[in-house]
Design a protein around this motif. Structure first.
Motif, mmCIF file in Angstrom:
data_model
loop_
_atom_site.group_PDB
_atom_site.id
_atom_site.type_symbol
_atom_site.label_atom_id
_atom_site.label_comp_id
_atom_site.label_asym_id
_atom_site.label_seq_id
_atom_site.Cartn_x
_atom_site.Cartn_y
_atom_site.Cartn_z
ATOM 1 N N GLU A 66 0.791 -1.742 0.565
ATOM 2 C CA GLU A 66 -0.098 -0.108 -0.166
ATOM 3 C C GLU A 66 0.752 1.198 -0.208
ATOM 4 O OE1 GLU A 66 -3.190 2.410 2.740
ATOM 5 O OE2 GLU A 66 -1.431 1.945 3.397
ATOM 6 N N LEU A 78 -6.194 -3.028 0.553
ATOM 7 C CA LEU A 78 -4.722 -3.361 1.620
ATOM 8 C C LEU A 78 -5.432 -2.050 2.602
ATOM 9 C CD1 LEU A 78 -2.399 -3.037 -1.414
ATOM 10 C CD2 LEU A 78 -2.693 -4.626 -0.537
ATOM 11 N N LYS A 79 -6.093 -0.665 1.937
ATOM 12 C CA LYS A 79 -6.246 0.050 2.899
ATOM 13 C C LYS A 79 -7.197 -0.437 4.677
ATOM 14 C CE LYS A 79 -7.917 4.682 3.307
ATOM 15 N NZ LYS A 79 -7.842 6.190 2.842
ATOM 16 N N PHE A 123 -6.082 -1.498 -4.019
ATOM 17 C CA PHE A 123 -5.478 -0.462 -3.325
ATOM 18 C C PHE A 123 -6.467 0.085 -1.953
ATOM 19 C CE2 PHE A 123 -5.100 4.086 -2.411
ATOM 20 C CZ PHE A 123 -3.774 4.572 -1.545
ATOM 21 N N LYS A 129 -4.577 -2.364 5.826
ATOM 22 C CA LYS A 129 -3.780 -1.459 7.113
ATOM 23 C C LYS A 129 -5.307 -1.224 8.377
ATOM 24 C CE LYS A 129 -3.307 2.332 6.610
ATOM 25 N NZ LYS A 129 -2.717 3.779 5.616
#
Length: 277
Positions: free
Chosen positions: A39, A77-78, A74, A81
């Motif tokens: 990311e 992946l966020k 994306f 996190k």
């Protein structure tokens, strides 16, 4: 635009290779640490693409067309996190208060497992030709970039971020504004590094960058608190009764958020009063 490849492309090339390596590793086993690494690389690549798009302003949708194939990855992946941040924040509270939150933690880990499986399937189903096309498109648009173009474009984007900061600084920033400031500082820092690598002076002096870094660290703490608070409220959503332990946890989170918000607002005012005036 024709000509030699811009020296700043080597920055993109380095991040691209690291990103692709992380992507291939995730195709073998999906792990949070490697996902966050990917990311971070994609964040820089998106900022670089924004820079190139600013130079090639006549191609109105360039930024979106180049990065669009990676939007779903994306976004996933966020979320990876965010789940990691929530678990880290919860662990800190557990250790500090010597408490357990087994029901909520089980809920979190089940969500994490489901998300990781979904992301693994997405990664392995993504053809490598998407990476090849992104690299080819960025390489082609990096041809013939002159230093003055890079100087002008980085300055323009940083000034745009400053305009947003100025709007947020006029009133006490709300949750969305603080999140936007956190992401905006990330853009400014990346572009300043590109300027330095291109042989230009940074726009801001070292003291300002130190203050920016301090603010980013405080915003990160605020962000982690905000994520856990939101997720805990979501967890409460279908519960008929909530135990006192969990009510106390939510109350503590909200109290800590008030303190963090006050600190962030103070640091924002100190910093922005110096860089916006």
């Amino acid at each position: 635009m024709e000509g030699k490849i811009s020296p700043i492309f080597r920055l993109f090339d380095s991040h691209f290779e690291d990103a692709k390596t992380a992507f291939l590793a995730l195709g073998k086993q999906y792990k949070g640490k490697k996902a966050i690494e990917l990311e971070q690389k994609l964040i820089f690549m998106e900022i670089y693409i924004e820079l190139v798009s600013k130079i090639h302003f006549e191609e109105k949708k360039l930024k979106f067309e180049i990065f669009e194939p990676f939007k779903e990855i994306f976004k996933g992946l966020k979320k990876t996190k965010h789940l990691k941040f929530v678990l880290q924040e919860l662990d800190q509270i557990k250790n500090k208060k010597n408490l357990t939150f087994n029901t909520y933690e089980k809920f979190l880990l089940e969500e994490k497992k489901e998300h990781y499986n979904k992301m693994y399937d997405l990664i392995v189903s993504t053809p490598l030709k998407k990476w090849e096309k992104l690299y080819s498109d960025v390489h082609r648009h990096s041809l013939g970039l002159k230093p003055l173009m890079v100087n002008t474009a980085t300055t323009q984007i940083i000034n745009e971020e400053l305009e947003f900061f100025n709007l947020d600084n006029q009133l006490k920033p709300d949750n969305k504004a603080l999140k936007d400031i956190y992401e905006g500082l990330r853009v400014v820092t990346a572009l300043e590094n590109i300027r330095i690598d291109s042989g230009f002076n940074p726009i801001f002096i070292r003291e300002v960058h130190v203050k920016m870094n301090t603010l980013q660290q405080t915003l990160l703490s605020w962000y982690q608190n905000q994520l856990l608070t939101q997720h805990l409220i979501y967890f409460f959503g279908d519960k008929e009764e909530i135990s006192k332990k969990y009510k106390d946890l939510l109350a503590d989170l909200k109290q800590n958020k008030k303190k963090l918000t006050a600190t962030v607002q103070s640091q924002c005012k100190y910093l922005f009063d110096r860089i916006l005036n």
